[in-house]
Scaffold this active site. Structure first.
Site, PDB file in Angstrom:
ATOM      1  N   GLN A 217       0.829  -1.206   0.000  1.00  0.00           N
ATOM      2  CA  GLN A 217       0.000   0.000   0.000  1.00  0.00           C
ATOM      3  C   GLN A 217       0.865   1.257   0.000  1.00  0.00           C
ATOM      4  O   GLN A 217       0.589   2.229  -0.720  1.00  0.00           O
ATOM      5  CB  GLN A 217      -0.930   0.009   1.218  1.00  0.00           C
ATOM      6  CG  GLN A 217      -2.064  -0.990   1.152  1.00  0.00           C
ATOM      7  CD  GLN A 217      -1.716  -2.336   1.750  1.00  0.00           C
ATOM      8  OE1 GLN A 217      -0.544  -2.717   1.787  1.00  0.00           O
ATOM      9  NE2 GLN A 217      -2.722  -3.060   2.216  1.00  0.00           N
ATOM     10  N   HIS A 245       3.450 -13.205  -4.622  1.00  0.00           N
ATOM     11  CA  HIS A 245       4.133 -13.767  -3.460  1.00  0.00           C
ATOM     12  C   HIS A 245       5.299 -14.672  -3.862  1.00  0.00           C
ATOM     13  O   HIS A 245       5.202 -15.492  -4.771  1.00  0.00           O
ATOM     14  CB  HIS A 245       3.150 -14.583  -2.618  1.00  0.00           C
ATOM     15  CG  HIS A 245       1.999 -13.780  -2.102  1.00  0.00           C
ATOM     16  ND1 HIS A 245       2.145 -12.712  -1.255  1.00  0.00           N
ATOM     17  CD2 HIS A 245       0.664 -13.894  -2.331  1.00  0.00           C
ATOM     18  CE1 HIS A 245       0.960 -12.210  -0.958  1.00  0.00           C
ATOM     19  NE2 HIS A 245       0.053 -12.902  -1.613  1.00  0.00           N
TER      20      HIS A 245
END
Length: 289
Positions: A217, A245
């Site tokens: 973010q 990931h």
């Protein structure tokens, strides 16, 4: 309780065109996919099957090809031509949205320099654009999708909320990877869209590389902030960042120590971080982002 027709639109999706510019010995190539969406006075076709206000989707496809015969240029400019045409030529159409995706091709380098008419498909990312036209004016958006970026370090993730289902361990050093989907809205329909696109892409990439990240973010905001700080002609930028990931592989069953070198790159499921970085005086958008 009454039943009424709600918001509706129709159009031709994914018209794929390739235009070869043969005006010089050194050919140029444009590979663009165009989707058109029209709305307006279309209640009668839904409620009574009255087609008098329906410009066929086949005609929309033909319009895209016909306009390409005069050149494509910057995809934002091509979208502007199409959106203005559909609104101006069809009295029943009040709003036209044109979405465009451009596949880049690189000129092949030969022993004697760049080949004049040979190309290799560029797989780094796709350039996108969206134009909305009404009788009151037009709005232009640019973008890109599939820009895959990765930092091997300078990323942490810790101090997050926990509940009974939380199993993720905190980390002070991780691989951070994403595939950027970015869309930005211009304040004006005039401008050098090609130069702007290239610089926004550069800024997104450098902001990702130069931000020490404590969360994706935070990285998202840093990328958007850098673009707006450098480009006053852009009203807002919307970013969608999937967290690609990378998990450290446990090699201990094989008697091997994995010193943060071998990772499993998971494709799904993935975290998806989305957000808009905007100016506080930005006007509301006309478009369906």
């Amino acid at each position: 309780m009454g039943i009424v027709l709600g918001d509706n639109r129709y159009g031709k999706a994914e018209v794929h065109l390739v235009r070869v510019d043969r005006a010089a010995d050194r050919h140029a190539l444009a590979d663009v996919t165009v989707s058109v969406s029209l709305s307006g006075e279309l209640a009668d076709v839904h409620l009574r099957g009255d087609n008098r206000n329906v410009l066929t989707t086949d005609a929309q496809k033909n319009t895209v090809f016909a306009f390409a015969a005069d050149g494509v240029g910057q995809i934002e400019e091509f979208g502007l031509r199409l959106a203005r045409h559909f609104v101006a030529s069809q009295p029943a159409i009040r709003r036209a949205v044109v979405r465009l995706t451009e596949q880049p091709w690189d000129r092949i380098e030969g022993d004697g320099g760049p080949a004049p008419h040979s190309f290799a498909r560029n797989g780094t990312c796709l350039r996108t654009a969206q134009v909305c036209g009404t009788a009151d004016g037009v709005e232009v958006g640019s973008g890109l999708t599939g820009l895959t970026l990765l930092n091997t370090t300078d990323s942490e993730f810790w101090g997050f909320a926990r509940d009974r289902y939380t199993t993720l361990a905190e980390t002070r050093d991780r691989v951070l990877a994403t595939a950027v989907d970015a869309r930005w809205r211009h304040r004006s329909a005039d401008g050098d869209f090609g130069t702007s696109y290239r610089d926004v892409r550069r800024l997104l990439t450098t902001a990702f590389a130069e931000t020490y990240s404590y969360s994706l973010q935070q990285t998202l905001y840093a990328m958007g902030e850098r673009v707006l700080a450098a480009h006053p002609e852009i009203a807002e930028i919307r970013l969608s960042l999937p967290n690609k990931h990378h998990f450290l592989v446990d090699l201990s069953p094989h008697g091997i120590e994995n010193a943060d070198t071998v990772y499993y790159a998971a494709d799904r499921p993935y975290g998806l971080i989305e957000g808009t970085v905007t100016r506080d005086d930005a006007a509301p958008s006309m478009m369906d982002w």
